[in-house]
Design a protein around this motif. Sequence first.
Motif, PDB file in Angstrom:
ATOM      1  N   SER A 109       0.776  -1.122   0.157  1.00 23.70           N
ATOM      2  CA  SER A 109       0.094   0.208  -0.042  1.00 23.70           C
ATOM      3  C   SER A 109       1.025   1.487  -0.088  1.00 23.70           C
ATOM      4  O   SER A 109       0.628   2.238  -0.782  1.00 23.70           O
ATOM      5  N   ASN A 110       1.881   1.067   0.859  1.00 21.55           N
ATOM      6  CA  ASN A 110       2.647   2.423   0.606  1.00 21.55           C
ATOM      7  C   ASN A 110       3.459   2.538  -0.449  1.00 21.55           C
ATOM      8  O   ASN A 110       3.597   3.741  -1.037  1.00 21.55           O
ATOM      9  N   ALA A 112       2.430   1.624  -3.238  1.00 25.65           N
ATOM     10  CA  ALA A 112       1.111   2.117  -4.318  1.00 25.65           C
ATOM     11  C   ALA A 112       1.006   3.569  -3.948  1.00 25.65           C
ATOM     12  O   ALA A 112       0.949   4.403  -4.918  1.00 25.65           O
ATOM     13  N   ALA A 113       0.926   3.820  -2.873  1.00 22.91           N
ATOM     14  CA  ALA A 113       0.591   5.405  -2.647  1.00 22.91           C
ATOM     15  C   ALA A 113       1.748   6.092  -2.925  1.00 22.91           C
ATOM     16  O   ALA A 113       1.512   7.305  -3.411  1.00 22.91           O
ATOM     17  N   THR A 114       3.200   5.748  -2.700  1.00 30.40           N
ATOM     18  CA  THR A 114       4.098   6.600  -3.408  1.00 30.40           C
ATOM     19  C   THR A 114       4.242   6.778  -4.735  1.00 30.40           C
ATOM     20  O   THR A 114       4.417   7.790  -5.355  1.00 30.40           O
ATOM     21  N   ARG A 115       3.631   5.571  -5.466  1.00 39.40           N
ATOM     22  CA  ARG A 115       3.436   5.797  -6.973  1.00 39.40           C
ATOM     23  C   ARG A 115       2.612   6.622  -7.449  1.00 39.40           C
ATOM     24  O   ARG A 115       2.791   7.494  -8.185  1.00 39.40           O
ATOM     25  N   ILE A 116       1.394   6.636  -6.624  1.00 42.10           N
ATOM     26  CA  ILE A 116       0.417   7.530  -6.906  1.00 42.10           C
ATOM     27  C   ILE A 116       0.767   9.117  -6.598  1.00 42.10           C
ATOM     28  O   ILE A 116       0.644   9.822  -7.694  1.00 42.10           O
ATOM     29  N   GLU A 117       1.425   9.191  -5.584  1.00 46.29           N
ATOM     30  CA  GLU A 117       1.945  10.537  -5.456  1.00 46.29           C
ATOM     31  C   GLU A 117       2.848  10.949  -6.451  1.00 46.29           C
ATOM     32  O   GLU A 117       3.009  12.125  -6.794  1.00 46.29           O
ATOM     33  N   GLU A 118       3.666   9.973  -6.765  1.00 42.77           N
ATOM     34  CA  GLU A 118       4.583  10.244  -8.131  1.00 42.77           C
ATOM     35  C   GLU A 118       4.050  10.715  -9.179  1.00 42.77           C
ATOM     36  O   GLU A 118       4.350  11.736  -9.754  1.00 42.77           O
ATOM     37  N   GLU A 120       1.069  11.722  -9.553  1.00 43.81           N
ATOM     38  CA  GLU A 120       0.104  13.044  -9.240  1.00 43.81           C
ATOM     39  C   GLU A 120       1.311  14.195  -9.484  1.00 43.81           C
ATOM     40  O   GLU A 120       0.774  15.419 -10.147  1.00 43.81           O
TER      41      GLU A 120
END
Length: 129
Positions: A109-110, A112-118, A120
């Motif tokens: 999850s972390n 994935a969240a990091t990839r999503i933030e990147e 964005e």
Amino acid sequence: DASAARGEAAAAALALEREVKTAEASRKQRDDDAAAAAAALHAKLASTEAAAAKREATLATRLAAADDALALAAEELEASRLADAGATASLEARVVKAEAALREGAEGSNAAATRIEEREAALFKAERR
């Protein structure tokens, strides 16, 4: 006079003989009574010893049964302890696996969240250009 004395002596001898026979009969009766009493005591003793032996055998049987029951209970208790230890180890292993899965899920999850933030951030930069 001599003949009267002989008669008295014979009568005294007969009386003495009767007393001796009476005393012998009395002694024989006492001996018979004592023998009968001794036989009764021996029979009572034998009966008491037999009853005591029977009670002792019964108690020995009960004691052996109690020892067997105690040994069985100890074996069952040990088996229960081992089963509990096995169940505890199994539960602990499952908890460790679940914790590992949670960590992996959290790490995923972390990531994935990091990839999503990147993404964005990249989109935001692209929009600014």
